[in-house]
Design a protein around this motif. Structure first.
Motif, mmCIF file in Angstrom:
data_model
loop_
_atom_site.group_PDB
_atom_site.id
_atom_site.type_symbol
_atom_site.label_atom_id
_atom_site.label_comp_id
_atom_site.label_asym_id
_atom_site.label_seq_id
_atom_site.Cartn_x
_atom_site.Cartn_y
_atom_site.Cartn_z
ATOM 1 N N ILE A 182 33.853 28.133 -11.434
ATOM 2 C CA ILE A 182 34.809 28.297 -12.473
ATOM 3 C C ILE A 182 35.576 28.079 -13.169
ATOM 4 O O ILE A 182 36.379 27.701 -12.219
ATOM 5 C CB ILE A 182 34.415 30.630 -13.172
ATOM 6 C CG1 ILE A 182 33.257 30.964 -12.131
ATOM 7 C CG2 ILE A 182 34.238 30.087 -14.319
ATOM 8 C CD1 ILE A 182 33.514 32.332 -12.106
ATOM 9 N N TYR A 183 35.285 26.993 -14.354
ATOM 10 C CA TYR A 183 35.811 26.730 -14.867
ATOM 11 C C TYR A 183 36.574 27.048 -15.998
ATOM 12 O O TYR A 183 35.447 27.371 -17.179
ATOM 13 C CB TYR A 183 35.931 24.426 -14.800
ATOM 14 C CG TYR A 183 35.409 24.439 -14.025
ATOM 15 C CD1 TYR A 183 36.477 23.824 -13.187
ATOM 16 C CD2 TYR A 183 34.452 24.459 -13.178
ATOM 17 C CE1 TYR A 183 35.925 22.904 -11.758
ATOM 18 C CE2 TYR A 183 34.176 23.769 -12.010
ATOM 19 C CZ TYR A 183 35.270 23.160 -10.950
ATOM 20 O OH TYR A 183 34.130 22.562 -10.225
ATOM 21 N N LYS B 253 42.329 23.852 -12.954
ATOM 22 C CA LYS B 253 42.070 23.355 -11.961
ATOM 23 C C LYS B 253 40.670 22.556 -12.465
ATOM 24 O O LYS B 253 40.832 21.603 -11.720
ATOM 25 C CB LYS B 253 41.237 24.977 -11.930
ATOM 26 C CG LYS B 253 40.020 24.922 -10.660
ATOM 27 C CD LYS B 253 38.947 25.672 -10.276
ATOM 28 C CE LYS B 253 37.913 26.028 -9.260
ATOM 29 N NZ LYS B 253 37.149 27.356 -9.188
ATOM 30 N N PHE B 254 40.101 22.665 -13.544
ATOM 31 C CA PHE B 254 39.328 21.596 -14.559
ATOM 32 C C PHE B 254 40.344 20.517 -14.177
ATOM 33 O O PHE B 254 39.605 19.285 -14.097
ATOM 34 C CB PHE B 254 38.663 22.291 -15.933
ATOM 35 C CG PHE B 254 38.414 21.246 -16.409
ATOM 36 C CD1 PHE B 254 36.677 21.613 -15.840
ATOM 37 C CD2 PHE B 254 38.188 20.434 -17.472
ATOM 38 C CE1 PHE B 254 34.940 20.846 -16.644
ATOM 39 C CE2 PHE B 254 37.218 19.080 -17.675
ATOM 40 C CZ PHE B 254 36.001 19.697 -17.153
ATOM 41 N N THR B 255 41.731 20.423 -14.889
ATOM 42 C CA THR B 255 42.068 18.977 -15.338
ATOM 43 C C THR B 255 42.472 17.983 -13.658
ATOM 44 O O THR B 255 42.208 17.111 -13.494
ATOM 45 C CB THR B 255 44.074 19.513 -15.887
ATOM 46 O OG1 THR B 255 43.502 19.996 -17.342
ATOM 47 C CG2 THR B 255 44.673 18.141 -15.780
ATOM 48 N N SER B 256 43.168 19.114 -13.254
ATOM 49 C CA SER B 256 43.436 18.584 -11.841
ATOM 50 C C SER B 256 41.791 17.989 -11.006
ATOM 51 O O SER B 256 41.768 17.125 -10.611
ATOM 52 C CB SER B 256 44.083 18.795 -10.660
ATOM 53 O OG SER B 256 42.682 20.559 -10.103
ATOM 54 N N ILE B 257 40.752 18.690 -10.729
ATOM 55 C CA ILE B 257 39.408 17.997 -10.460
ATOM 56 C C ILE B 257 38.864 16.880 -11.171
ATOM 57 O O ILE B 257 38.496 15.782 -10.937
ATOM 58 C CB ILE B 257 38.324 19.453 -9.927
ATOM 59 C CG1 ILE B 257 38.636 20.277 -9.317
ATOM 60 C CG2 ILE B 257 36.900 18.395 -9.908
ATOM 61 C CD1 ILE B 257 37.588 21.422 -9.279
#
Length: 76
Positions: A1-2, A48-52
């Motif tokens: 989940i993002y 989380k979304f930014t890093s991935i």
């Protein structure tokens, strides 16, 4: 989940005001006194979304709502 969002804390009241402004619609709002567990604003942790995906928001919530409600109007 993002989580995808602005990454900045935003109050529900400010979102409602922006929606009323851009939609040129007056909403009837019923407010109750704040409770001890109510949140004063909302912020998504987008780390989380930014890093991935190496992504970061380019449009703030004000201009994002304006563009959604009034497509074709750019930020001035």
């Amino acid at each position: 989940i993002y989580n995808v969002g602005s990454g900045r804390k935003t109050s529900l009241d400010s979102v409602i005001r922006l929606l009323q402004t851009y939609s040129k619609t007056k909403f009837e709002i019923f407010e109750s006194p704040a409770r001890s567990f109510d949140r004063s604003g909302y912020s998504l942790d987008i780390e989380k979304f930014t890093s991935i995906f190496s992504w970061s928001p380019e449009i703030d919530i004000k201009n994002g709502l304006r563009q959604m409600i009034s497509p074709g109007k750019s930020s001035a």
